[in-house]
Design a protein around this motif. Sequence first.
Motif, mmCIF file in Angstrom:
data_model
loop_
_atom_site.group_PDB
_atom_site.id
_atom_site.type_symbol
_atom_site.label_atom_id
_atom_site.label_comp_id
_atom_site.label_asym_id
_atom_site.label_seq_id
_atom_site.Cartn_x
_atom_site.Cartn_y
_atom_site.Cartn_z
ATOM 1 N N VAL A 184 -8.296 4.019 -9.158
ATOM 2 C CA VAL A 184 -8.776 4.859 -8.062
ATOM 3 C C VAL A 184 -8.773 4.025 -6.786
ATOM 4 N N LYS A 185 -8.275 4.654 -5.708
ATOM 5 C CA LYS A 185 -8.137 3.949 -4.425
ATOM 6 C C LYS A 185 -9.085 4.553 -3.404
ATOM 7 N N GLY A 186 -9.911 3.690 -2.803
ATOM 8 C CA GLY A 186 -10.829 4.161 -1.771
ATOM 9 C C GLY A 186 -12.286 3.940 -2.136
ATOM 10 N N LEU A 229 -1.218 9.258 -6.367
ATOM 11 C CA LEU A 229 -1.366 10.710 -6.479
ATOM 12 C C LEU A 229 -2.411 11.252 -5.503
ATOM 13 N N TYR A 230 -1.983 12.250 -4.721
ATOM 14 C CA TYR A 230 -2.951 13.098 -4.028
ATOM 15 C C TYR A 230 -3.163 14.292 -4.935
ATOM 16 N N TYR A 231 -4.313 14.342 -5.567
ATOM 17 C CA TYR A 231 -4.617 15.386 -6.543
ATOM 18 C C TYR A 231 -4.616 16.756 -5.869
ATOM 19 N N LEU A 272 -7.513 -4.817 -3.143
ATOM 20 C CA LEU A 272 -8.137 -4.521 -1.844
ATOM 21 C C LEU A 272 -7.075 -4.268 -0.791
ATOM 22 N N ASP A 273 -7.335 -3.295 0.092
ATOM 23 C CA ASP A 273 -6.535 -3.213 1.313
ATOM 24 C C ASP A 273 -7.421 -2.843 2.487
ATOM 25 N N SER A 274 -6.795 -2.758 3.652
ATOM 26 C CA SER A 274 -7.401 -2.392 4.942
ATOM 27 C C SER A 274 -7.706 -3.634 5.775
ATOM 28 N N VAL A 330 4.314 4.039 -4.457
ATOM 29 C CA VAL A 330 4.972 5.201 -3.856
ATOM 30 C C VAL A 330 3.949 6.314 -3.622
ATOM 31 N N SER A 331 3.934 6.830 -2.394
ATOM 32 C CA SER A 331 2.982 7.886 -2.022
ATOM 33 C C SER A 331 3.427 9.252 -2.543
ATOM 34 N N THR A 332 2.453 10.123 -2.793
ATOM 35 C CA THR A 332 2.753 11.528 -3.112
ATOM 36 C C THR A 332 3.606 12.149 -2.012
ATOM 37 N N GLY A 376 -0.696 -2.859 4.231
ATOM 38 C CA GLY A 376 -0.352 -1.526 4.719
ATOM 39 C C GLY A 376 0.534 -1.581 5.950
ATOM 40 N N ARG A 377 -0.075 -1.384 7.106
ATOM 41 C CA ARG A 377 0.718 -1.286 8.344
ATOM 42 C C ARG A 377 1.681 -2.452 8.571
ATOM 43 N N PRO A 378 1.321 -3.696 8.223
ATOM 44 C CA PRO A 378 2.293 -4.771 8.512
ATOM 45 C C PRO A 378 3.688 -4.508 7.923
ATOM 46 N N VAL A 396 -5.713 -6.363 6.168
ATOM 47 C CA VAL A 396 -5.083 -7.630 5.757
ATOM 48 C C VAL A 396 -3.878 -7.871 6.679
ATOM 49 N N ARG A 397 -3.935 -8.905 7.449
ATOM 50 C CA ARG A 397 -2.906 -9.164 8.462
ATOM 51 C C ARG A 397 -2.203 -10.495 8.316
ATOM 52 N N ARG A 398 -2.771 -11.384 7.521
ATOM 53 C CA ARG A 398 -2.194 -12.721 7.350
ATOM 54 C C ARG A 398 -2.505 -13.233 5.956
ATOM 55 N N ILE A 406 -4.998 7.122 -8.015
ATOM 56 C CA ILE A 406 -5.497 8.367 -7.432
ATOM 57 C C ILE A 406 -6.317 7.999 -6.196
ATOM 58 N N THR A 407 -5.880 8.501 -5.058
ATOM 59 C CA THR A 407 -6.592 8.203 -3.809
ATOM 60 C C THR A 407 -7.774 9.165 -3.686
ATOM 61 N N VAL A 408 -8.965 8.606 -3.463
ATOM 62 C CA VAL A 408 -10.180 9.425 -3.529
ATOM 63 C C VAL A 408 -10.963 9.480 -2.209
ATOM 64 N N SER A 460 0.841 -1.206 0.000
ATOM 65 C CA SER A 460 0.000 0.000 0.000
ATOM 66 C C SER A 460 0.871 1.248 0.000
ATOM 67 N N PRO A 461 0.369 2.315 -0.634
ATOM 68 C CA PRO A 461 1.130 3.570 -0.540
ATOM 69 C C PRO A 461 1.051 4.109 0.878
ATOM 70 N N ILE A 462 2.197 4.282 1.502
ATOM 71 C CA ILE A 462 2.253 4.858 2.852
ATOM 72 C C ILE A 462 3.248 6.015 2.804
HETATM 73 C C1 LIG Z 1 1.089 5.836 8.257
HETATM 74 C C2 LIG Z 1 0.181 5.698 7.068
HETATM 75 C C3 LIG Z 1 0.323 6.576 6.004
HETATM 76 C C4 LIG Z 1 -0.475 6.443 4.875
HETATM 77 N N1 LIG Z 1 -0.267 7.257 3.804
HETATM 78 C C5 LIG Z 1 -0.991 7.084 2.680
HETATM 79 C C6 LIG Z 1 -0.722 7.851 1.524
HETATM 80 O O1 LIG Z 1 0.189 8.668 1.507
HETATM 81 N N2 LIG Z 1 -1.499 7.634 0.437
HETATM 82 C C7 LIG Z 1 -2.525 6.720 0.427
HETATM 83 O O2 LIG Z 1 -3.211 6.567 -0.586
HETATM 84 N N3 LIG Z 1 -2.784 5.969 1.508
HETATM 85 C C8 LIG Z 1 -2.035 6.120 2.628
HETATM 86 N N4 LIG Z 1 -2.279 5.314 3.691
HETATM 87 C C9 LIG Z 1 -3.306 4.259 3.612
HETATM 88 C C10 LIG Z 1 -2.716 2.963 3.054
HETATM 89 O O3 LIG Z 1 -2.397 3.086 1.690
HETATM 90 C C11 LIG Z 1 -3.694 1.786 3.177
HETATM 91 O O4 LIG Z 1 -4.913 2.114 2.557
HETATM 92 C C12 LIG Z 1 -3.946 1.337 4.602
HETATM 93 O O5 LIG Z 1 -2.797 1.441 5.401
HETATM 94 C C13 LIG Z 1 -4.427 -0.113 4.554
HETATM 95 O O6 LIG Z 1 -4.823 -0.547 5.777
HETATM 96 P P1 LIG Z 1 -3.909 -1.449 6.755
HETATM 97 O O7 LIG Z 1 -2.814 -0.558 7.240
HETATM 98 O O8 LIG Z 1 -4.895 -1.781 7.800
HETATM 99 O O9 LIG Z 1 -3.410 -2.647 5.997
HETATM 100 C C14 LIG Z 1 -1.471 5.429 4.832
HETATM 101 C C15 LIG Z 1 -1.596 4.541 5.901
HETATM 102 C C16 LIG Z 1 -0.771 4.647 7.007
HETATM 103 C C17 LIG Z 1 -0.906 3.653 8.116
#
Ligand SMILES: Cc1cc2nc3c(=O)[nH]c(=O)nc-3n(C[C@H](O)[C@H](O)[C@H](O)COP(=O)(O)O)c2cc1C
Length: 380
Positions: free
Chosen positions: A252-254, A146-148, A307-309, A122-124, A331-333, A311-313, A173-175, A93-95
């Motif tokens: 599109v993400k979200g 992209l954060y528009y 899909l994300d959000s 890669v995040s914006t 993401g967080r893992p 997912v831990r295993r 594009i994160t929406v 995930s983009p973080i």
């Molecule tokens: C610290 C942090 C920063 C994040 N930054 C972005 C970001 O820059 N752009 C984006 O689209 N999502 C961002 N996200 C959301 C992640 O892309 C992803 O949707 C989310 O972490 C997924 O859930 P999970 O952490 O429970 O797996 C961020 C999430 C975290 C935890």
Amino acid sequence: MTVANRDILMKNISKETDFPLSFEEWEQKAAEKMMPGGFGYASSGAGREETAKRNQEAFSKWAIVPRMLNDVSKVDMGISLFGRRYPSPFLLSPIGMQVLAHEEGELATAKAAASMGVPFLVSTVSTYSLEEIAAAIPTGSKWFQLYYSSVNPEVSFSMVERAEKAGYEAIIITVDTVMAGWRETDMRSQFSPLSQGYGKGNYIQDPVFMESLPSHDHDSIVTGILENIQHPSLTWKEIAEVKKRTSLPVLVKGILHPEDAEMALEYGVDGIIVSNHGGRQLDGVIASIDALPAIAERVKGKIPILLDSGVRRGIDAVKALALGANGVLIGRPFLYGLAVGGQQGVEKVLERFMQETEVTLALSGMADLSELSRLKVVRG
Ligand SMILES: Cc1cc2nc3c(=O)[nH]c(=O)nc-3n(C[C@H](O)[C@H](O)[C@H](O)COP(=O)(O)O)c2cc1C
Ligand SMILES: O=C(O)C(=O)c1ccccc1
């Protein structure tokens, strides 16, 4: 991977003492390594954190009904997306601002992703610029999120152009971020990483952004980023405009509503990411795994669904893939892996996911991920 290989892997795992196994253990170790403000920012959710919790609990409410007596001595968990084959169904995930977890930030994560054959998103607001990250993984798969910018769309088009030039393979594009979510942990700790300049990598390298500023001191740059990251007026029209400006696939993400998935099809979007931003944006929303089946039904395989959000295993990923996802974002893992062990930490997290996924597929009677829509998953 064959069964014999797996035995060897298991022996290696049992000898390892340095790296955690479960998400909870990684999180615990990351909490010890990261600054409290940074860890609070990464780990928390919006509002009452209902959605952040629900994301994980929702996976437990789906149950696999496995098949027996299929030959699973060889398991293929590869996927294809936008013309490229990957050895596993995982993406990162983009973080943003990964220097909060480790000084090497995105450079370490990118190298880990590339070594494991996983696309790095890669995040914006990455700490390092998209060009620096691309240089670290010349052949590794990388996509740009992209954060528009509503105040200056030309900044967005410029970033998309730079990403295409630097070898990125898709634009996301994160929406779900028309504004920041209601995050009480950060309000309490007064933590504001953007204001501290942790996410400026892509902005200070952008000629259009830099030219738009009255001066180039820290405060002007940070103020400029805070203005440009917002996109309260974003609509499908701007998505269509980005699509016109690039030859790369646009995702599109979200997305959580089946009708928004249908809009994505209407506007010629190339892929969607079912996500609630890890419960960090609107609290109280549906878990992404629960939103997935209705979306998959509408999309009917016309474009890839990721899909994300929560997912831990590996087993979470298998459920998502069986319910209609074509790939799964972690993401967080991985962020905790980065905090605990830099590049190697991220590789370990990915390895754990891949190994558990392989075991899960085999025990479900599924030798090939491309047949996973046949795997029965029910409300259990
Ligand atoms: C610290 C942090 C920063 C994040 N930054 C972005 C970001 O820059 N752009 C984006 O689209 N999502 C961002 N996200 C959301 C992640 O892309 C992803 O949707 C989310 O972490 C997924 O859930 P999970 O952490 O429970 O797996 C961020 C999430 C975290 C935890
Ligand atoms: O914190 C986040 O989840 C996120 O996506 C974000 C949004 C704007 C700036 C930095 C990070």
